[in-house]
Design a protein around this motif. Structure first.
Motif, short mmCIF file in Angstrom:
data_model
loop_
_atom_site.label_atom_id
_atom_site.label_comp_id
_atom_site.label_asym_id
_atom_site.label_seq_id
_atom_site.Cartn_x
_atom_site.Cartn_y
_atom_site.Cartn_z
N SER A 122 0.83 -1.20 0.00
CA SER A 122 0.00 0.00 0.00
C SER A 122 0.86 1.25 0.00
N ASN A 123 1.99 1.19 0.72
CA ASN A 123 2.96 2.28 0.77
C ASN A 123 4.30 1.70 1.21
N LYS B 198 -9.68 2.07 11.47
CA LYS B 198 -9.13 3.07 10.55
C LYS B 198 -7.86 2.57 9.89
N ALA B 199 -7.09 1.76 10.63
CA ALA B 199 -5.83 1.24 10.06
C ALA B 199 -6.07 0.31 8.88
N THR B 200 -7.24 -0.32 8.83
CA THR B 200 -7.52 -1.24 7.71
C THR B 200 -7.56 -0.53 6.36
N TYR B 201 -7.73 0.79 6.38
CA TYR B 201 -7.80 1.53 5.12
C TYR B 201 -6.42 1.88 4.57
N CYS B 202 -5.38 1.81 5.42
CA CYS B 202 -4.05 2.24 4.97
C CYS B 202 -3.01 1.12 5.01
N LEU B 203 -3.27 0.02 5.72
CA LEU B 203 -2.27 -1.04 5.82
C LEU B 203 -2.14 -1.84 4.52
N CYS B 204 -3.25 -1.97 3.80
CA CYS B 204 -3.27 -2.81 2.60
C CYS B 204 -3.72 -1.98 1.40
N LYS B 205 -3.29 -2.42 0.24
CA LYS B 205 -3.75 -1.78 -0.99
C LYS B 205 -5.19 -2.23 -1.25
N ASN B 206 -6.08 -1.26 -1.41
CA ASN B 206 -7.50 -1.54 -1.49
C ASN B 206 -8.06 -1.25 -2.87
#
Length: 684
Positions: A601-602, A650-658
């Motif tokens: 994701s980053n 909230k972390a689920t939106y940035c930890l992985c590429k969605n």
């Protein structure tokens, strides 16, 4: 002599005096001189009872010499008398719906809190609506709607039977039955041939009639459960005095008095209350209660239509009525059979169509070859046996396709509810008389009576089971009891304890699950499936491979983007052996993977489902029967709820590429799971 007409401008009423000679030149006046002036907020600042505006309009005689004469006679003037008649609302319906549906305290504070909303609706939190006349209430009904619910037009029984016949695979099956009937009549005579071949058609008609009648009954129950009575009386404040009116007469801006046992008739905001407790299970289908205490009413002032007051009393301000309420929108959306057509669903539809065409083509080829063989065989009994075997082969080859062809990607026929259960304690077990579960559970239950298969679902790493609420409800709505335990809050890299805890929960099901279910809902533990997401998928495979002993037998296993550790060689304990088809599983397996899970994701976080330990490797080690699906454009966590709260949520939106949104992936995963379990738990 001038003519008079009245025109609506925004929410003001204007009396317009027109010279009689204007009827055929600049202004065309129709329907008894009714002049409609359309303006959104015209003359908003007018507060006096009467004002006049003079407009210069040339008559026919003066228009010819307009350029030559700058002066206009007084008879050519139009005088508009502005009369303040009805109140103007300074907030629209969409803003009111957004505040309550989203429970948006920020938006509520921007409008000045509950008192500010009341002022915007020309109401008062103490006196209620001051204008109790029919015109004032009709004005509010015109602006915000009436408090009635439109019932969706249901399909009759004949229509449902006709729809059941609209299936290409069923038509092919009937064609085969017709051919078999012809052979029977030719070989054995009319009466005996009709007896044998006609039984196939009779069976088809009986099954289709049962399915159609069941769907008809479920649709009717669905409408009855969600419709709200509009004849029950409610107490409102009008002109500072209490008044009893019917639910259908409630208008936006009304102040309603609630007491124990009352059903909230509309969406609104809590003004004040005493230890108010509201059952929101009928609206949220979660079986939950929400407290609205007077000292905290500014933190949770939101009330919803259809909920029931169980404790306390209160006064509320109505903000939405009828189909504009949360309950009305739920009824409208859940009654609709249409599902948004996304690129993923289009690809799924094409895949299903291709599978159906291949399966049907193979069945036709097999039938033709078998027919040639039967022509060479003079034994009539053997020919009849071959034809019947062919029909069975065709039915089996299209069973999976038929299940997927049903609307498994949408909401099922059952209204599902969620039940939260805490883990066992010695004192609690003694008081209840039965053993509570070894871990906290989230249980998805179909609301209707029946015997249902059971799915044990394991959550992903550091995720809460509540993050899967929408997926659990989707599966439960198709007739499955879903058990989602919360195995831990924090965990290290070793999954041994999670595998043992899952086995312990599976062993508890036979002695404790039925005690938690409604009286008419029964769990069929002989039809038991096991599923897990991410690290939970690894745990599920570990239990299925016998790394922990269970007293119950699983008949199906589903891995949702399973992951065996952070990378190859760092699995604790290892599940993957990297030997093709090495999993010795006495059950059918389905693997559902994500295309974006193996991407970063980053730069701060590694991939959630890295290569070498993800769904591809799990599928390579599965033996037949095994199914494998990959959602190429969606990520590792895209099957979670649309709104996951808290720091972890909230972390689920940035930890992985969605992907672009979670709804398509969640429907895809839920639909595949339902279709897979229908075939390997319930049969075709």
């Amino acid at each position: 002599m001038s003519a008079m007409t009245r025109a609506k401008l925004g929410c003001r009423i204007f009396s317009v005096h027109l010279p009689p000679n204007l009827g055929g030149y600049n202004i065309k006046i129709r329907d008894s001189c009714l002049l409609s002036v359309h303006c959104s907020r015209g003359f908003k600042g007018v507060h006096t009872s009467v004002k006049s505006i003079t407009c210069l309009i040339p008559s026919q005689s003066t228009a010819k010499n307009w350029k030559e004469n700058s002066a206009v006679a007084t008879d050519d003037r139009v005088v508009m008398d502005i009369v303040q008649d009805l109140p103007c609302f300074t907030i629209d319906q969409s803003s009111l719906m957004h505040i309550v549906e989203m429970r948006s305290l920020d938006q509520l504070h921007k409008f000045g809190g509950v008192h500010g909303i009341a002022n915007s609706l020309n109401s008062d939190v103490h006196r209620g609506i001051d204008s109790d006349d029919n015109a004032g209430i009709s004005r509010r009904h015109e602006a915000f709607g009436t408090n009635t619910y439109s019932k969706a037009a249901g399909k009759n029984l004949f229509h449902l039977v006709w729809e059941a016949f609209d299936d290409s695979k069923l038509n092919i099956f009937l064609a085969f039955a017709m051919m078999a009937l012809g052979f029977d009549i030719k070989s054995n005579g009319l009466m005996e041939g009709l007896y044998d071949g006609g039984s196939i058609f009779s069976a088809v008609l009986v099954v289709l009639s049962i399915v159609a009648s069941t769907d008809f009954r479920k649709n009717r129950n669905f409408s009855e459960n969600f419709m709200v009575s509009d004849s029950s009386p409610v107490e409102v404040m009008r002109n500072g005095k209490p008044k009893h009116i019917s639910t259908s007469e409630v208008a936006v801006g009304d102040v309603i008095c609630l007491k124990i046992g009352d059903q909230v008739p509309a969406d609104g905001l809590l003004i004040e209350g005493q230890a108010l407790r509201v059952d929101e299970s009928s609206m949220t289908t979660t079986g939950s209660f929400h407290d609205h205490e007077i000292q905290h009413h500014d933190q949770n002032p939101f009330l919803f239509s259809g909920t029931k007051v169980t404790v306390g009393c209160a006064r509320m301000l109505v903000t939405s009525v009828g189909m504009n309420t949360t309950r009305g929108k739920m009824l409208s959306s859940m009654s609709s059979e249409s599902i948004e057509h996304t690129p993923l669903k289009a690809r799924i539809s094409r895949l299903i169509s291709s599978i159906g065409e291949v399966g049907s083509g193979a069945a036709v080829v097999a039938f033709v070859l078998n027919l040639i063989q039967t022509k060479r065989n003079y034994n009539l009994e053997r020919r009849k046996k071959k034809l019947k075997e062919l029909a069975m082969v065709f039915t089996a080859s299209s069973s999976v396709v038929s299940s997927i062809s049903r609307n498994v990607f949408g909401v099922g026929k059952y209204i599902s509810k969620l039940l939260k259960v805490e883990q066992q304690t010695s004192i609690g077990n003694a008081l209840l008389g039965f053993a509570r579960p070894p871990k906290p559970l989230l249980i998805g239950i179909p609301s209707e009576a029946g015997v249902f298969p059971v799915l044990l679902f394991i959550h992903g790493y550091l995720l809460y089971n509540s993050f899967y609420s929408q997926l659990v409800q989707h599966i439960a709505s198709h007739g499955f009891i879903v058990i989602a335990p919360q195995l831990y809050s924090m965990a290290g890299p070793d999954t041994t304890e999670e595998i043992n805890a899952t086995a312990e929960i599976a062993n508890w099901l036979s002695e404790g699950l039925q005690n938690l279910l409604p009286p008419k809902v029964q769990a069929n533990l002989s039809k038991l499936a096991l599923a897990g997401h991410s690290r939970g998928g690894k745990v599920a495979f570990g239990v299925a491979l016998g790394k922990a002993v269970t007293s119950l037998k699983f008949s199906a296993l589903i891995g949702i983007d399973p992951v065996d550790g952070v990378e190859k060689g760092k699995q604790m304990p290892p599940i993957l052996t990297y030997n093709p088809h090495s999993f010795n599983l006495d059950m059918a397996v389905s693997i559902i993977g994500s295309g974006l899970g193996e991407l970063r994701s980053n730069f701060l976080f590694p991939p959630s489902a890295p290569k070498g330990v993800n769904h591809k490797d799990f599928y390579n080690e599965c033996q037949k029967p095994a199914c494998y699906f990959v959602a190429r454009d969606y990520g590792h966590l895209d099957m979670l709820d649309d709104d996951t709260s808290g720091l972890r949520g909230k972390a689920t939106y940035c930890l992985c590429k969605n992907g672009e949104s979670r709804d398509p992936m969640r429907r895809f995963v839920g639909g595949i799971m339902v279709a897979f379990m229908r075939n390997y738990l319930e049969g075709p």
